[in-house]
Design a protein around this motif. Sequence first.
Motif, PDB file in Angstrom:
ATOM      1  N   ASP A 160       1.706   1.161   6.869  1.00  0.00           N
ATOM      2  CA  ASP A 160       0.285   1.361   6.560  1.00  0.00           C
ATOM      3  C   ASP A 160      -0.293   0.022   6.114  1.00  0.00           C
ATOM      4  N   SER A 161      -1.453  -0.346   6.628  1.00  0.00           N
ATOM      5  CA  SER A 161      -1.997  -1.671   6.328  1.00  0.00           C
ATOM      6  C   SER A 161      -2.170  -1.888   4.830  1.00  0.00           C
ATOM      7  N   GLU A 162      -2.525  -0.807   4.110  1.00  0.00           N
ATOM      8  CA  GLU A 162      -2.738  -0.933   2.675  1.00  0.00           C
ATOM      9  C   GLU A 162      -1.430  -1.192   1.926  1.00  0.00           C
ATOM     10  N   HIS A 163      -0.407  -0.431   2.241  1.00  0.00           N
ATOM     11  CA  HIS A 163       0.868  -0.590   1.541  1.00  0.00           C
ATOM     12  C   HIS A 163       1.566  -1.882   1.947  1.00  0.00           C
ATOM     13  N   ASN A 164       1.399  -2.253   3.194  1.00  0.00           N
ATOM     14  CA  ASN A 164       1.949  -3.537   3.629  1.00  0.00           C
ATOM     15  C   ASN A 164       1.259  -4.681   2.902  1.00  0.00           C
ATOM     16  N   ALA A 165      -0.046  -4.550   2.678  1.00  0.00           N
ATOM     17  CA  ALA A 165      -0.791  -5.568   1.935  1.00  0.00           C
ATOM     18  C   ALA A 165      -0.296  -5.669   0.494  1.00  0.00           C
ATOM     19  N   ILE A 166      -0.083  -4.522  -0.138  1.00  0.00           N
ATOM     20  CA  ILE A 166       0.436  -4.512  -1.505  1.00  0.00           C
ATOM     21  C   ILE A 166       1.806  -5.179  -1.547  1.00  0.00           C
TER      22      ILE A 166
END
Length: 393
Positions: free
Chosen positions: A152-158
């Motif tokens: 997920d782009s959000e979790h990968n970003a985190i």
Amino acid sequence: MSVQQLCVLGATGSIGASTLDVVAQHPERYEVFALSGHRRLNELAELCCRFRPVYAAVPDEASARQLRLLLEDAESIPEILIGEGGLEAIAADPRVDTVMAAIVGAAGLKPTLAAVKAGKRVLLANKEALVMSGALFIEAVRASGATLLPIDSEHNAIFQCLADPASPGLTRKGVRRILLTASGGPFRQTPAEQLIGVTPDQACAHPKWSMGRKISVDSATLMNKGLELIEACWLFEATPEQVEVVIHPQSVIHSLVDYVDGSVLAQLGNPDMRTPIAHAMAWPERIDSGVAALDLFDIARLEFERPDEERFPCLRLAREAAQAGGCMPATLNAANEVAVEAFLEGRLGFTEIPQLIESVLASAEPRPAKDLAAIFAADTTARQLAREWLARR
């Protein structure tokens, strides 16, 4: 550098397509060992001809017969496996190095867990696996030594913004909170009274991302962000109170991490799933994803808003399920899957989706998520309660 053998669960979906696009750009690094598909058998056949996997997995014997017919003139024909057992077999095969877990919904849990138990490098795009069985799933990762990387782009970003993502707990990392960004979906500015008449096609017209219909509806209701909140809690050992959702319509900042010293780190990039996929596939290295460089001058401005949980109550329901714990997240997920299916089939209104889910959560008996049997029992009960609610309305 040895060539990595890749299994793609959900190869015919949008994540699968993006994954295989990255693979095609780096044939010296990756080979496709196995592919799975559900109903898009023509597309699966084309992928089998292009990437020549050893195995292909399909849901049933009828699908297998159809795929064999489609491949009868192919130069290379994979061995075709059937059903849940077939998915688990290709995910856990000892020859596989990396598994892209991209099957949507509860159906992705068992094969993803099979990959984890086999100690694979698991690229997790199936958020429902963690939503349904978070504690059991994370325990299996630790026990097997599997490498779990969020897609997920959000979790990968985190993950990218954490100095030491492998160390336990946010507090030990010096993190105050996680800021989980959301585009706001297609109805970010739509008045509440106009949401009643929303059609499936309107709900699936996401302004930034090209996704499957189920996840597009979840994005429109903000349930997708609610599921991601639960997923973030398990991935990063956070409490629901440590995860704050922020509406960011440009979808350029994919998430942020707020540290106790006042620093806030963000990961930015064009909205294209090939970026997090390439990051996870090559981690800790970096490879070309095929995504264009971000032009800040073209973007010009970045906007942020608080989510409106009165218009989009699914976000509140997800947070409450996360706080309740046990099997409640699995109950939430099952009720949502039934509701979204009914909406896409024209049997349920858009604003009735959270009404159905809230009714199921209120009716379900709280249960500890002690094992998979308990989780799937809660899933089954929630689906039955949801169908009964649909029958009564």
